[in-house]
Scaffold this active site. Structure first.
Site, mmCIF file in Angstrom:
data_model
loop_
_atom_site.group_PDB
_atom_site.id
_atom_site.type_symbol
_atom_site.label_atom_id
_atom_site.label_comp_id
_atom_site.label_asym_id
_atom_site.label_seq_id
_atom_site.Cartn_x
_atom_site.Cartn_y
_atom_site.Cartn_z
ATOM 1 N N ASN A 1 2.451 13.950 -10.158
ATOM 2 C CA ASN A 1 3.500 13.519 -8.874
ATOM 3 C C ASN A 1 2.284 13.344 -7.789
ATOM 4 O O ASN A 1 1.686 14.409 -7.276
ATOM 5 C CB ASN A 1 4.274 14.497 -8.660
ATOM 6 N N TYR B 1 13.772 17.964 -1.487
ATOM 7 C CA TYR B 1 13.009 18.314 -2.411
ATOM 8 C C TYR B 1 13.437 19.686 -3.243
ATOM 9 O O TYR B 1 12.861 20.042 -4.109
ATOM 10 C CB TYR B 1 11.640 18.525 -2.073
ATOM 11 N N HIS C 1 8.371 11.966 -9.881
ATOM 12 C CA HIS C 1 8.775 12.165 -8.307
ATOM 13 C C HIS C 1 10.137 12.877 -8.354
ATOM 14 O O HIS C 1 10.823 12.526 -9.111
ATOM 15 C CB HIS C 1 9.145 10.712 -7.448
ATOM 16 N N ARG D 1 14.845 5.528 -0.849
ATOM 17 C CA ARG D 1 14.346 6.170 0.582
ATOM 18 C C ARG D 1 13.736 5.053 1.397
ATOM 19 O O ARG D 1 14.115 3.796 1.146
ATOM 20 C CB ARG D 1 13.292 7.453 0.074
ATOM 21 N N ARG E 1 9.716 23.116 1.971
ATOM 22 C CA ARG E 1 9.427 21.570 2.523
ATOM 23 C C ARG E 1 10.749 20.791 2.380
ATOM 24 O O ARG E 1 11.328 20.599 1.280
ATOM 25 C CB ARG E 1 8.281 21.003 1.749
HETATM 26 C C1 DQA Z 1 7.349 12.751 -3.620
HETATM 27 C C2 DQA Z 1 7.833 11.279 -2.914
HETATM 28 C C3 DQA Z 1 6.685 10.892 -2.012
HETATM 29 O O1 DQA Z 1 7.211 9.592 -1.321
HETATM 30 C C4 DQA Z 1 6.425 12.097 -0.997
HETATM 31 O O2 DQA Z 1 5.279 11.733 -0.025
HETATM 32 C C5 DQA Z 1 6.161 13.435 -1.621
HETATM 33 C C6 DQA Z 1 6.972 13.911 -2.629
HETATM 34 C C7 DQA Z 1 8.470 13.150 -4.667
HETATM 35 O O3 DQA Z 1 8.134 14.162 -5.659
HETATM 36 O O4 DQA Z 1 9.594 12.751 -4.482
HETATM 37 O O5 DQA Z 1 5.390 14.149 -1.147
HETATM 38 O O6 DQA Z 1 6.187 12.328 -4.619
#
Ligand code: DQA
Length: 145
Positions: free
Chosen positions: A74, A23, A100, A107, A18
């Site tokens: 998370n 990430y 996160h 962002r 993803r």
């Molecule tokens: C997240 C940040 C969120 O905005 C996003 O929707 C995710 C991942 C992160 O780990 O950076 O799913 O939680």
């Protein structure tokens, strides 16, 4: 041994595939294995749970949250709007840390607000998988006090 819950919300099961530029390339399984090794070194026990469903996350928190010594979550996109998840965390007295991988404050506007953070001890954001380890270190320190 103190027990810490590591909970991941929607779409975090897709880590590695993803948006790797945001990430990273590690899978959730890779991250959890590293956390397991860290926990073994500092004598903490970890329980892992991931779900794409808000209701399942809440059910898990209600079932296991009260008896845990700490919760690391998370919440994925639920971070930004799930008042039900926020209430579930608020209803459990166990200390909770929001993690996160990305820095949500750098962002899109809609990601910069967390409805979960106010009911947590704190938030770790932007340090990739290391954020979970930082949260584990906090609980390890709490146990020594
Ligand atoms: C997240 C940040 C969120 O905005 C996003 O929707 C995710 C991942 C992160 O780990 O950076 O799913 O939680």
């Amino acid at each position: 041994m103190p027990k810490i819950l590591i909970i991941n919300g929607p779409n975090l099961n897709l880590l590695g595939r993803r948006e790797p530029e945001i990430y990273g390339i590690e899978t959730l399984e890779d991250i959890n294995q590293q956390l397991k090794m860290l926990a073994a070194e500092i004598s903490l026990s970890l329980e892992f749970f991931q779900s794409n469903s808000e209701g399942e996350l809440i059910d898990y928190l209600q079932k296991f949250g009260f008896d845990a010594d700490g919760i690391i979550i998370n919440p994925g996109a639920l971070t930004h709007y799930s008042l039900a998840l926020r209430d579930a965390i608020a209803d459990i007295s166990t200390e909770t840390i929001e993690v996160h991988l990305s820095n949500i404050h750098g962002r899109e506007d809609f990601r910069q607000k967390s409805v979960i953070a106010p009911v947590c001890v704190g938030q770790v954001s932007g340090f990739g998988a290391y954020g979970y380890a930082m949260a584990i270190s906090y609980f390890a320190g709490q146990e020594q006090e």
